[in-house]
Design an enzyme around this catalytic site. Sequence first.
Site, PDB file in Angstrom:
ATOM      1  N   ARG A  14      53.425  24.809  51.579  1.00  0.00           N
ATOM      2  CA  ARG A  14      53.445  26.240  51.916  1.00  0.00           C
ATOM      3  C   ARG A  14      54.878  26.764  51.979  1.00  0.00           C
ATOM      4  NH1 ARG A  14      52.415  27.311  56.791  1.00  0.00           N
ATOM      5  NH2 ARG A  14      50.751  25.770  56.974  1.00  0.00           N
TER       6      ARG A  14
ATOM      7  N   TYR B 225      50.507  52.088  42.781  1.00  0.00           N
ATOM      8  CA  TYR B 225      49.340  51.222  42.597  1.00  0.00           C
ATOM      9  C   TYR B 225      48.349  51.461  43.732  1.00  0.00           C
ATOM     10  CZ  TYR B 225      46.745  47.012  41.376  1.00  0.00           C
ATOM     11  OH  TYR B 225      45.772  46.134  40.996  1.00  0.00           O
TER      12      TYR B 225
ATOM     13  N   ASP C  38      58.160  48.822  42.555  1.00  0.00           N
ATOM     14  CA  ASP C  38      57.218  47.981  41.821  1.00  0.00           C
ATOM     15  C   ASP C  38      57.540  48.175  40.340  1.00  0.00           C
ATOM     16  OD1 ASP C  38      55.052  46.934  40.430  1.00  0.00           O
ATOM     17  OD2 ASP C  38      53.610  47.442  42.004  1.00  0.00           O
TER      18      ASP C  38
ATOM     19  N   LYS D 163      50.824  40.322  34.734  1.00  0.00           N
ATOM     20  CA  LYS D 163      50.908  41.226  33.580  1.00  0.00           C
ATOM     21  C   LYS D 163      51.887  40.675  32.535  1.00  0.00           C
ATOM     22  CE  LYS D 163      48.194  43.413  36.376  1.00  0.00           C
ATOM     23  NZ  LYS D 163      48.669  44.402  37.330  1.00  0.00           N
TER      24      LYS D 163
HETATM   25  C1  LIG Z   1      48.433  44.607  38.775  1.00  0.00           C
HETATM   26  C2  LIG Z   1      49.410  45.348  39.585  1.00  0.00           C
HETATM   27  C3  LIG Z   1      49.644  45.023  40.919  1.00  0.00           C
HETATM   28  C4  LIG Z   1      48.864  43.957  41.641  1.00  0.00           C
HETATM   29  O1  LIG Z   1      49.116  42.714  41.105  1.00  0.00           O
HETATM   30  P1  LIG Z   1      48.059  41.492  41.234  1.00  0.00           P
HETATM   31  O2  LIG Z   1      48.786  40.387  40.573  1.00  0.00           O
HETATM   32  O3  LIG Z   1      46.819  41.924  40.517  1.00  0.00           O
HETATM   33  O4  LIG Z   1      47.835  41.298  42.684  1.00  0.00           O
HETATM   34  C5  LIG Z   1      50.614  45.718  41.600  1.00  0.00           C
HETATM   35  N1  LIG Z   1      51.316  46.711  41.005  1.00  0.00           N
HETATM   36  C6  LIG Z   1      51.116  47.049  39.735  1.00  0.00           C
HETATM   37  C7  LIG Z   1      51.918  48.146  39.129  1.00  0.00           C
HETATM   38  C8  LIG Z   1      50.155  46.396  38.969  1.00  0.00           C
HETATM   39  O5  LIG Z   1      49.947  46.752  37.710  1.00  0.00           O
END
Ligand SMILES: *Cc1c(COP(=O)(O)O)cnc(C)c1O
Length: 400
Positions: A65, A118, A191, A216
């Site tokens: 962890r 998001y 983000d 992504k």
């Molecule tokens: C997909 C996404 C998230 C969340 O990510 P996960 O890996 O699905 O938890 C957060 N911010 C943006 C802009 C995203 O496209």
Amino acid sequence: MERKQGQATRAVHDGVNRQKKLEYAITTPIVQSSTFAFGSTQALTDFMHNKVWGGAPSDRVEYGRYGNPTIMAVERKLAKLEDADDAVLFSSGMAGITTILLASLSSDTHIVMTDDCYRRTRQFCEVFLQRFGVETSVVPMGDYEALEAAIIPKRTRLIISESPTNPYLRVADFARIADIAKTYKIQTMIDSTFGTPINQHPLQYGIDYVTHSATKYLGGHHDLIGGVVLASKDRIAALRGARGVLGGVFSPQEAFLLERGLRTLPLRVARHNENGQQISEYLEQHPKVRKVWYPGLVSHPDHALAVQQMSGFGGVVSFELETDYEGTGRFVDALVLPYIAASFGGVESLVEQPALMSYYEMEPEARAEVGISESLVRFAVGVEDASDIIADLEQALTHI
Ligand SMILES: *Cc1c(COP(=O)(O)O)cnc(C)c1O
């Protein structure tokens, strides 16, 4: 001055320990171990002494962890790619974001957030953190007077934005946000999932935390869920500690897949950028397409800022068709190449109708209020040949 290598070279070689002990492998071994042994009580005592009281930096961990050698190699690579001091990986993008928020806020504090963020981030702030006495103000993306006016001196701790945003690819002005935050001594978080560490570098503008959903572009193959936060050494050390408490750890198997994806990140993103540009230009001139959103188009509201701040605009293109909900469905069903699926940033093209996917639980009127039209399509362009994607769009557009 030492010569700086190109992004593609660094994506392949950075962060990797070249002196691998395991059978001289070229790849980073998957260290599939939940705990890590010590040779003697004295070795453990030395390790704990250094950990608790500070001392010579150690290259090992004691429990999964708190860290893992495979995961730590990928964290080093990500830090290099983003030009950050340090990085910490999480089990998902959301685990990274929620850990930042839980680690840096206390009751009676306040967050300012731009409205195109998001949806789950916004939900965490407005629903979950609200229960613990943290308030959130949401301001329109691109309205910096409203952003500054929403700040409550001494209570506002964090400004959160995303760039580019989903689904309209709005671009946040990093320098301007960092500047406002400095005046009030507030931390900032961007983000940068849609931006990638290839196309933009928010930390260079004075942003404090950068987050990516590694699910992504970073992973890039639709085969893993993960998240990363990049920041200064101190901030990442605090987050690593918080991760050890909250428990949102990444896994060594996923870290192996992520490292494999990262080695081709610059190649893939270059292709996403080219494809995104070509496909958005094709769509913009098509009579059955009402409007296209892509930061690389001169018609996009943030085009000038995007050109200044980004070196490419990614693979997500949003557009509205000259038809209704049903006609849009016929168009999506007629497409042959893309899968109908949420997410983006992988090698395969994906397509979705936001009214049907992310905003399904809303009434059409509520969707219209947040600006999601019934004929909106989000196309996550993959790395296929642009000519084939365009041919597919061409035939599908005859079905609406
Ligand atoms: C997909 C996404 C998230 C969340 O990510 P996960 O890996 O699905 O938890 C957060 N911010 C943006 C802009 C995203 O496209």
